[in-house]
Enzyme design. Structure first.
Site, PDB file in Angstrom:
ATOM      1  N   ARG A  34       0.849  -1.200   0.000  1.00 50.57           N
ATOM      2  CA  ARG A  34       0.000   0.000   0.000  1.00 50.57           C
ATOM      3  C   ARG A  34       0.879   1.243   0.000  1.00 50.57           C
ATOM      4  O   ARG A  34       1.783   1.373   0.835  1.00 50.57           O
ATOM      5  CB  ARG A  34      -0.905  -0.004   1.232  1.00 50.57           C
ATOM      6  CG  ARG A  34      -1.669   1.288   1.447  1.00 50.57           C
ATOM      7  CD  ARG A  34      -2.648   1.129   2.594  1.00 50.57           C
ATOM      8  NE  ARG A  34      -3.293   2.352   2.985  1.00 50.57           N
ATOM      9  CZ  ARG A  34      -3.007   3.068   4.088  1.00 50.57           C
ATOM     10  NH1 ARG A  34      -2.049   2.658   4.911  1.00 50.57           N
ATOM     11  NH2 ARG A  34      -3.660   4.161   4.374  1.00 50.57           N
ATOM     12  N   ARG A  75      -8.489  18.858   9.115  1.00 53.70           N
ATOM     13  CA  ARG A  75      -7.432  18.970  10.125  1.00 53.70           C
ATOM     14  C   ARG A  75      -7.369  20.385  10.680  1.00 53.70           C
ATOM     15  O   ARG A  75      -7.685  21.341   9.957  1.00 53.70           O
ATOM     16  CB  ARG A  75      -6.067  18.618   9.508  1.00 53.70           C
ATOM     17  CG  ARG A  75      -5.964  17.168   9.105  1.00 53.70           C
ATOM     18  CD  ARG A  75      -4.614  16.845   8.463  1.00 53.70           C
ATOM     19  NE  ARG A  75      -4.613  15.456   8.011  1.00 53.70           N
ATOM     20  CZ  ARG A  75      -4.333  14.417   8.796  1.00 53.70           C
ATOM     21  NH1 ARG A  75      -3.990  14.613  10.048  1.00 53.70           N
ATOM     22  NH2 ARG A  75      -4.379  13.189   8.319  1.00 53.70           N
ATOM     23  N   LYS A 221     -13.203   3.252   0.872  1.00 55.97           N
ATOM     24  CA  LYS A 221     -12.901   3.128   2.299  1.00 55.97           C
ATOM     25  C   LYS A 221     -14.157   3.495   3.082  1.00 55.97           C
ATOM     26  O   LYS A 221     -14.697   4.596   2.923  1.00 55.97           O
ATOM     27  CB  LYS A 221     -11.730   4.036   2.663  1.00 55.97           C
ATOM     28  CG  LYS A 221     -10.415   3.528   2.053  1.00 55.97           C
ATOM     29  CD  LYS A 221      -9.317   4.539   2.137  1.00 55.97           C
ATOM     30  CE  LYS A 221      -8.794   4.721   3.538  1.00 55.97           C
ATOM     31  NZ  LYS A 221      -7.663   5.698   3.541  1.00 55.97           N
ATOM     32  N   THR A 282      -6.479  -1.075  10.015  1.00 55.58           N
ATOM     33  CA  THR A 282      -6.223  -0.127  11.105  1.00 55.58           C
ATOM     34  C   THR A 282      -5.965  -0.778  12.463  1.00 55.58           C
ATOM     35  O   THR A 282      -6.820  -1.483  12.994  1.00 55.58           O
ATOM     36  CB  THR A 282      -7.355   0.910  11.280  1.00 55.58           C
ATOM     37  OG1 THR A 282      -7.829   1.331  10.014  1.00 55.58           O
ATOM     38  CG2 THR A 282      -6.838   2.124  12.053  1.00 55.58           C
TER      39      THR A 282
END
Ligand code: G6P
Length: 483
Positions: A34, A75, A221, A282
């Protein structure tokens, strides 16, 4: 012959860029590399991709390359002091107008102007994957005024989520669009789209990828609360994609950790039923960032995903930036093999009561039904152009290995991600038709995958080059004269 059916995705990063380390990861069993476009330059990714392909070829392995778009992760900006410490009960503001590099103990800038429109009084905001939690007390034209519910350190650029989801940032940023071009130029095998809200986000990514000349399979995702709000939303996203990733980091933050295990099981089951592949990701081996051994809880977590029948389990920081990337792949390898011994990994009741709509699908499923009910069968060979036939086969639980025979590099790499599927370079169209069965079985004999007397199933179509053309299932006995 590899005995592990569940595949391993390893994220590459500073800890896994040297040729020596990449070679060790490939030999340890990495099936998919990945490339995380959230970090590193295009040159870094291209260099790693090139090395992976070169080293995999050297060892006769097939390793798929998966690019992962950064997406619109929201963010905070920066603090003048880089980092502050918040305590429960403190007041704090997020401001769309505050200078980006001058956050203080009271306020920090944010690059997402719609935050003030998306949030209302009473909302809970989760910073840094939920390590710091705040409640919105007041909303002005440019600021959210909050009270800290759970305190802790907060540093530059930490992510921000709203509990329950619903922040409206569109899925593809300008950087993502540039990275789609890069993915096409690098001929990546898979491309993961971050934070898709619905099928339209995937359709748009697919259109951009196609325009750029790429043919990667798209992975959605699943990481927003709205993506799992109901079956319609989830299935819409799954249908629009070639596969999905249970992206547990942001997903757990938005839906709460208590919901995660149930939702993981549901996403995996829905993806498989809809003929799509699925990666579970994860923190699977999080402690191995600093330790050569996983915790018992991590062992259980990986095994649980294997029993859920995920196609692949994924390493993130463990292999990208950890101290023990090779040990992490080795640990996953042995845990997968161990979990696959459980009887539920071998028996299938999948789609027993259903009707099929396609000829190739019917043949693929008939092959697996036969493989699971005739103990003499030791292998299934699917002649495939695109990887579709082995994809359908591998939706069925089985302990019989599926060999994806294809002349195409991309198909060989892509099928490396499918559970129970082993890619084999093979060009049926280059052989006289009467020699194909013999050559196909000889290839398995050469690999030690079968012995004389074993039975093998082979599927194919009338032509040797037609996607979706599979219409034939043959049972071949190894050692006999095959036509
Ligand atoms: C190979 C076989 C064909 C078959 C095709 C299926 O080319 O030689 O006979 O029709 O694969 O490809 P697919 O992409 O649908 O799995």
């Amino acid at each position: 012959m590899p005995s592990r059916r569940t595949k391993i995705v390893a994220t590459l990063g500073p800890a896994s860029s040297s040729p020596q380390m990449l070679e060790q990861l490939i030999l340890a069993g990495m099936n998919v590399a990945r490339l995380n476009f959230s970090h590193g330059s295009a040159e870094d990714h291209m260099a790693r991709a090139h090395l992976v392909r070169e080293l995999a070829a050297k060892h006769g392995r097939h390793v798929a390359l998966l690019g992962d778009l950064q997406g619109p992760k929201i963010r905070i900006a920066r603090f003048a002091s880089q980092r502050i410490e918040l305590a429960r009960g403190d007041t704090f503001r997020f401001s769309v107008s505050h200078p980006r590099d001058a956050g203080t103990q009271e306020v920090v800038g944010i690059d997402y102007p719609d935050l003030v429109k998306d949030c209302k009084v009473g909302d809970e905001l989760l910073l840094d994957d939920g390590r710091v939690i705040m409640q919105v007390e007041q909303v002005t034209a440019t600021e959210l005024h909050c009270t800290v519910l759970v305190g802790g350190p907060l540093s530059n650029h930490k992510g921000i989520n709203r509990k329950g989801g619903g922040l409206t940032a569109p899925a593809l940023t300008d950087k993502d669009k540039a990275d789609i071009q890069l993915a096409a130029a690098m001929e990546l095998d898979y491309l993961a789209v971050s934070f898709p809200r619905d099928a339209a986000d995937i359709d748009y990514a697919r259109q951009l990828l196609k325009e750029a000349g790429g043919d990667a399979w798209l992975i959605a995702k699943i990481e927003r609360a709205e993506a799992v709000a109901d079956d319609e939303a989830l299935d819409g996203l799954i249908r629009a994609s070639d596969g999905v990733m249970v992206a547990r980091g942001d997903l757990a933050v938005e839906i709460g950790d208590a919901e995660l295990v149930g939702i993981q099981k549901k996403i995996i089951a829905h993806a498989r039923t809809l003929n799509k592949l699925v990666i579970t990701a994860t923190q699977m081996m999080e402690s191995m960032i600093h330790s050569p051994m996983p915790t018992r809880a991590e062992v259980s977590d990986v095994a649980n995903a294997v029993l859920d029948y995920t196609d692949a389990v994924m390493l993130s920081a463990e292999s990208a930036a950890g101290e023990y990337p090779v040990e992490a792949v080795q640990a996953m390898d042995r845990i997968c093999v161990g979990a696959e011994k459980h009887p539920t990994s071998k028996k299938s009741g999948h789609r027993m009561g259903e009707t099929f709509s396609r000829c190739d699908e019917s043949i693929a499923l008939a092959a697996m039904y036969t493989a699971n009910h005739f103990p003499g069968i030791k292998a299934v060979i699917a002649l495939t152009e695109s990887g579709y036939t082995p994809l359908i086969m591998s939706r069925i639980r089985s302990s019989v290995p599926i060999f994806a025979y294809s002349p195409h590099r991309g198909t060989q790499a892509r099928t490396a991600l499918l559970r129970g599927v082993e890619p084999v370079p093979f060009d049926a169209a280059a052989l006289p038709p009467s020699k194909v069965s013999q050559a196909a079985v000889d290839e398995l004999l050469k690999r030690g995958a079968v012995e004389p007397g074993d039975w093998v199933i082979l599927t194919k179509g009338d032509s040797y080059t037609t996607v979706g053309g599979t219409n034939t299932l043959k049972l071949l006995q190894v050692g006999g004269q095959l036509v």
